[in-house]
Design a protein around this motif. Sequence first.
Motif, PDB file in Angstrom:
ATOM      1  N   GLY A  29      11.608  -7.138 -14.455  1.00 32.75           N
ATOM      2  CA  GLY A  29      10.631  -6.426 -13.643  1.00 32.75           C
ATOM      3  C   GLY A  29      11.272  -5.492 -12.644  1.00 32.75           C
ATOM      4  O   GLY A  29      12.459  -5.574 -12.358  1.00 32.75           O
ATOM      5  N   LEU A  30      10.464  -4.605 -12.126  1.00 32.74           N
ATOM      6  CA  LEU A  30      10.920  -3.674 -11.100  1.00 32.74           C
ATOM      7  C   LEU A  30      10.967  -4.384  -9.762  1.00 32.74           C
ATOM      8  O   LEU A  30      10.116  -5.212  -9.462  1.00 32.74           O
ATOM      9  CB  LEU A  30       9.950  -2.506 -10.978  1.00 32.74           C
ATOM     10  CG  LEU A  30       9.969  -1.448 -12.053  1.00 32.74           C
ATOM     11  CD1 LEU A  30       8.828  -0.475 -11.834  1.00 32.74           C
ATOM     12  CD2 LEU A  30      11.281  -0.705 -12.036  1.00 32.74           C
ATOM     13  N   ALA A  31      11.953  -4.015  -8.973  1.00 31.93           N
ATOM     14  CA  ALA A  31      11.956  -4.483  -7.591  1.00 31.93           C
ATOM     15  C   ALA A  31      10.800  -3.792  -6.876  1.00 31.93           C
ATOM     16  O   ALA A  31      10.472  -2.639  -7.189  1.00 31.93           O
ATOM     17  CB  ALA A  31      13.277  -4.124  -6.925  1.00 31.93           C
ATOM     18  N   PRO A  32      10.154  -4.472  -5.941  1.00 31.22           N
ATOM     19  CA  PRO A  32       9.048  -3.807  -5.227  1.00 31.22           C
ATOM     20  C   PRO A  32       9.569  -2.612  -4.441  1.00 31.22           C
ATOM     21  O   PRO A  32      10.742  -2.568  -4.058  1.00 31.22           O
ATOM     22  CB  PRO A  32       8.512  -4.900  -4.294  1.00 31.22           C
ATOM     23  CG  PRO A  32       9.541  -5.958  -4.264  1.00 31.22           C
ATOM     24  CD  PRO A  32      10.398  -5.815  -5.488  1.00 31.22           C
ATOM     25  N   LEU A  33       8.694  -1.658  -4.201  1.00 26.62           N
ATOM     26  CA  LEU A  33       9.071  -0.507  -3.393  1.00 26.62           C
ATOM     27  C   LEU A  33       9.480  -0.980  -2.005  1.00 26.62           C
ATOM     28  O   LEU A  33       8.837  -1.865  -1.439  1.00 26.62           O
ATOM     29  CB  LEU A  33       7.887   0.454  -3.249  1.00 26.62           C
ATOM     30  CG  LEU A  33       7.570   1.354  -4.424  1.00 26.62           C
ATOM     31  CD1 LEU A  33       6.273   2.115  -4.168  1.00 26.62           C
ATOM     32  CD2 LEU A  33       8.692   2.322  -4.687  1.00 26.62           C
ATOM     33  N   PRO A  34      10.524  -0.392  -1.433  1.00 22.66           N
ATOM     34  CA  PRO A  34      10.877  -0.735  -0.057  1.00 22.66           C
ATOM     35  C   PRO A  34       9.732  -0.316   0.863  1.00 22.66           C
ATOM     36  O   PRO A  34       8.983   0.608   0.557  1.00 22.66           O
ATOM     37  CB  PRO A  34      12.120   0.108   0.227  1.00 22.66           C
ATOM     38  CG  PRO A  34      12.558   0.654  -1.070  1.00 22.66           C
ATOM     39  CD  PRO A  34      11.408   0.579  -2.016  1.00 22.66           C
ATOM     40  N   PRO A  35       9.575  -0.989   2.001  1.00 24.38           N
ATOM     41  CA  PRO A  35       8.493  -0.597   2.920  1.00 24.38           C
ATOM     42  C   PRO A  35       8.771   0.773   3.540  1.00 24.38           C
ATOM     43  O   PRO A  35       9.922   1.185   3.652  1.00 24.38           O
ATOM     44  CB  PRO A  35       8.523  -1.695   3.990  1.00 24.38           C
ATOM     45  CG  PRO A  35       9.906  -2.244   3.933  1.00 24.38           C
ATOM     46  CD  PRO A  35      10.379  -2.089   2.510  1.00 24.38           C
ATOM     47  N   LEU A  36       7.696   1.441   3.911  1.00 27.58           N
ATOM     48  CA  LEU A  36       7.858   2.698   4.644  1.00 27.58           C
ATOM     49  C   LEU A  36       8.401   2.377   6.029  1.00 27.58           C
ATOM     50  O   LEU A  36       7.999   1.382   6.639  1.00 27.58           O
ATOM     51  CB  LEU A  36       6.504   3.415   4.765  1.00 27.58           C
ATOM     52  CG  LEU A  36       6.008   4.090   3.504  1.00 27.58           C
ATOM     53  CD1 LEU A  36       4.556   4.524   3.668  1.00 27.58           C
ATOM     54  CD2 LEU A  36       6.862   5.283   3.164  1.00 27.58           C
ATOM     55  N   THR A  65       7.090  13.372  -0.635  1.00 27.74           N
ATOM     56  CA  THR A  65       7.511  13.374   0.765  1.00 27.74           C
ATOM     57  C   THR A  65       6.952  12.159   1.502  1.00 27.74           C
ATOM     58  O   THR A  65       7.669  11.479   2.231  1.00 27.74           O
ATOM     59  CB  THR A  65       7.064  14.675   1.461  1.00 27.74           C
ATOM     60  OG1 THR A  65       7.642  15.784   0.765  1.00 27.74           O
ATOM     61  CG2 THR A  65       7.493  14.711   2.913  1.00 27.74           C
ATOM     62  N   ALA A  66       5.677  11.860   1.277  1.00 26.80           N
ATOM     63  CA  ALA A  66       5.022  10.769   2.000  1.00 26.80           C
ATOM     64  C   ALA A  66       5.428   9.388   1.499  1.00 26.80           C
ATOM     65  O   ALA A  66       5.595   8.458   2.296  1.00 26.80           O
ATOM     66  CB  ALA A  66       3.505  10.928   1.892  1.00 26.80           C
ATOM     67  N   GLN A  67       5.609   9.229   0.189  1.00 32.20           N
ATOM     68  CA  GLN A  67       5.788   7.896  -0.383  1.00 32.20           C
ATOM     69  C   GLN A  67       7.221   7.546  -0.794  1.00 32.20           C
ATOM     70  O   GLN A  67       7.558   6.378  -0.902  1.00 32.20           O
ATOM     71  CB  GLN A  67       4.884   7.737  -1.614  1.00 32.20           C
ATOM     72  CG  GLN A  67       3.412   7.837  -1.311  1.00 32.20           C
ATOM     73  CD  GLN A  67       2.928   6.660  -0.472  1.00 32.20           C
ATOM     74  OE1 GLN A  67       3.345   5.528  -0.678  1.00 32.20           O
ATOM     75  NE2 GLN A  67       2.084   6.939   0.496  1.00 32.20           N
ATOM     76  N   VAL A  68       8.055   8.553  -1.056  1.00 35.67           N
ATOM     77  CA  VAL A  68       9.368   8.274  -1.637  1.00 35.67           C
ATOM     78  C   VAL A  68      10.526   8.628  -0.708  1.00 35.67           C
ATOM     79  O   VAL A  68      11.456   7.833  -0.538  1.00 35.67           O
ATOM     80  CB  VAL A  68       9.537   9.016  -2.990  1.00 35.67           C
ATOM     81  CG1 VAL A  68      10.904   8.762  -3.593  1.00 35.67           C
ATOM     82  CG2 VAL A  68       8.438   8.596  -3.970  1.00 35.67           C
TER      83      VAL A  68
END
Length: 136
Positions: free
Chosen positions: A127-134, A37-40
Amino acid sequence: PFPGKLLEVLDRGDLTSIIDWMPHGRAFIVKQPKLFTAQVLSRFFKQTKYLSFTRQLNLWGFKRITRGIDSGAYYHELFLPGRPNLAMRMKRVKIKGTGVRPIPNPEGEPNFYYDYGAVGRVVRSGGLAPLPPLPG
């Protein structure tokens, strides 16, 4: 649509401690709902409540496994790792029924370890794309 985003999250590989495919590859489980919930959720689904996420799963036809080793996992016959073209055939329910929940039928749930072949995980090259910002 929702199934494509969910596949993207599951196929990342850097979120497997939070959400991951079951070993047979035919279902997935949210291992840490609070962290999910918090991160994804807000990064990928524009939602902030886990209940909204589970409602989307239901509207897209996912079924929850209620017993056995896969208890708590969700599955859909068209939702398999690395197969976005298959997931594109999934349909969202337009109007969600009568408000009456179907009675769970644990006896009718599939056993993916004995009744079906395993589905291999697709390993991405590069490589993985970086996580989108919150959000904000």
